[in-house]
Design an enzyme around this catalytic site. Structure first.
Site, PDB file in Angstrom:
ATOM      1  N   HIS A  65     -13.985 -39.933   6.099  1.00  0.00           N
ATOM      2  CA  HIS A  65     -12.897 -38.510   5.888  1.00  0.00           C
ATOM      3  C   HIS A  65     -14.380 -37.600   5.909  1.00  0.00           C
ATOM      4  O   HIS A  65     -14.382 -37.173   7.139  1.00  0.00           O
ATOM      5  CB  HIS A  65     -12.222 -38.297   5.060  1.00  0.00           C
ATOM      6  CG  HIS A  65     -10.547 -39.036   5.342  1.00  0.00           C
ATOM      7  ND1 HIS A  65     -10.009 -40.307   5.080  1.00  0.00           N
ATOM      8  CD2 HIS A  65     -10.084 -38.323   6.168  1.00  0.00           C
ATOM      9  CE1 HIS A  65      -8.735 -40.389   5.758  1.00  0.00           C
ATOM     10  NE2 HIS A  65      -8.467 -38.872   6.630  1.00  0.00           N
ATOM     11  N   HIS A  88     -10.821 -38.491  -3.253  1.00  0.00           N
ATOM     12  CA  HIS A  88     -11.967 -38.632  -3.691  1.00  0.00           C
ATOM     13  C   HIS A  88     -12.819 -38.279  -4.466  1.00  0.00           C
ATOM     14  O   HIS A  88     -12.339 -36.606  -4.761  1.00  0.00           O
ATOM     15  CB  HIS A  88     -12.841 -38.199  -2.265  1.00  0.00           C
ATOM     16  CG  HIS A  88     -12.679 -39.467  -1.393  1.00  0.00           C
ATOM     17  ND1 HIS A  88     -14.038 -40.778  -1.485  1.00  0.00           N
ATOM     18  CD2 HIS A  88     -12.153 -39.190  -0.015  1.00  0.00           C
ATOM     19  CE1 HIS A  88     -13.643 -41.510  -0.080  1.00  0.00           C
ATOM     20  NE2 HIS A  88     -12.594 -41.143   0.210  1.00  0.00           N
TER      21      HIS A  88
END
Length: 398
Positions: free
Chosen positions: A166, A213
């Site tokens: 991402h 993350h």
């Protein structure tokens, strides 16, 4: 040795799940609770008696993890959000790296803004995402531990964590648009750079907010995307010209992307990254083949250098209506193509490899099914974006 030790310690600190959990708490993310004092209402129950229920205050959001993993059935944790503005902002940020955004943004750019920039942007995106997914499977770093991290999203939870793809797409897409458009379109460069920074920051921080993350993951993703762009951006002219002009380019492109997909499917056990990789490679192959056909048929001809730079057209009601109409018709055609090809592909591949297709979710976890199921439909979607849909627009006068 002292510098190396400090750097290692810094990396350990940045990847520690406590950093993610602390960021979530600062942004108002917490575990959902069953009761909240002062937030109760009396409701009728069948007309016989009354029942006391609890509801969240109006300034809070209660829910369960977004984007349930439809392949594994995994669901996110219940959560309570005390800051609505940040919740919706980071939800938008994480969507800027998801499939829905890509299937909307790239076609919109090609149909309404600049096909030249659009097809080169997709070349960069394909390489950035492919290398990012393969690197994840080589590094094999797990997602942040939960607890202490609260998972607001689990769709990609079966994938590895390092680097954040991402963050890579959130860096590569806006930066590539800026670099490819500058000098071709008249606009303030500093304004474009500001938008790139905002876009990139929003996507990166949203992945920490969602609990998917660590800080180190997104930093690694950002730096990795920059490195890939430094290598591939100078070669874009050569790659694009090859796709357009070389006689056997479609055969080479399809074969190369298919081989890359098979290679990535053999790196480790099954995860959603396999399907994502196949979709990306299929889209890139479809765009390249459609661009080659456009060149042969002299459609979507690139303007000569003396016509540059372009001035953005003034936004009028007619222009706005035309853009909206093209987008609606185009996306409907893309969804139709994807649906038809998906259905045909799943039935054909299950029959060829003798795999039961009663439960599509389980059938797709076989590499023999998953690769063509993702690669072929998105190859057709990419081809439709650059060739079929613009041709339909020409036929209907759009």
């Amino acid at each position: 040795m002292g510098t190396l030790k400090r750097l290692r310690q810094l990396c350990e600190d940045l990847q520690h799940p406590d950093k993610v959990a602390r960021f979530q708490r600062l942004c108002g993310v917490g575990e959902a609770v069953e009761k909240d004092s002062g937030a109760e209402e009396i409701v009728a129950n069948g007309g016989e008696h009354q029942e006391l229920r609890h509801r969240p205050p109006k300034d809070r959001v209660w829910g369960k993890g977004q984007r349930r993993n439809s392949l594994t059935g995994e669901e996110g944790q219940p959560f309570e959000i005390s800051n609505r503005a940040l919740y919706y902002l980071f939800t938008l940020g994480t969507e800027l790296g998801n499939e829905l955004f890509c299937i909307s943004f790239f076609p919109f750019w090609i149909w309404n803004v600049d096909p030249y920039v659009g097809r080169r942007l997709i070349i960069v995106w394909v390489w950035v995402m492919y290398l990012g997914q393969c690197t994840k499977d080589l590094v094999r770093r797990p997602r942040p531990a939960s607890p202490p991290v609260l998972k607001l999203e689990v769709f990609y939870n079966s994938e590895y964590s390092m680097p954040s793809t991402h963050a890579m797409s959130g860096t590569a897409i806006p930066l590539s648009v800026l670099l490819l458009s500058y000098g071709r379109w008249q606009f303030p460069f500093m304004l474009g750079l500001f938008l790139v920074i905002v876009w990139c920051t929003l996507v990166c921080t949203s992945r920490i907010y969602m609990g998917m993350h660590s800080v180190l993951d997104v930093i690694a993703g950002f730096l990795y995307a920059i490195l890939i762009m430094v290598v591939f951006h100078p070669a874009l002219e050569l790659i694009d010209n090859f796709n357009l002009t070389y006689k056997y380019a479609p055969i080479i492109i399809i074969g190369l992307h298919l081989a890359m997909g098979i290679f990535s499917f053999t790196l480790d056990t099954w995860s959603t990254s396999r399907g994502e990789t196949a979709e990306i490679l299929g889209s890139g192959a479809g765009i390249a083949c459609g661009s080659h056909l456009n060149y042969l048929l002299e459609l979507m001809i690139d303007p000569s250098p003396d016509q540059l730079p372009f001035n953005p057209a003034p936004i009028t009601l007619t222009l706005f209506g035309k853009v909206v109409l093209k987008f609606i018709i185009g996306v409907m055609l893309l969804l139709l193509v994807r649906g038809i090809v998906r259905k045909a592909t799943i039935l054909l591949t299950c029959k060829i490899f003798n795999i039961p297709c009663d439960d599509i979710r389980m059938a797709r976890q076989h590499m023999e099914v998953e690769l063509p199921y993702r690669y072929i439909p998105y190859g057709m979607v990419g081809f439709s974006v650059i060739f079929l849909v613009p041709y339909v627009f020409t036929l209907i006068g759009l």
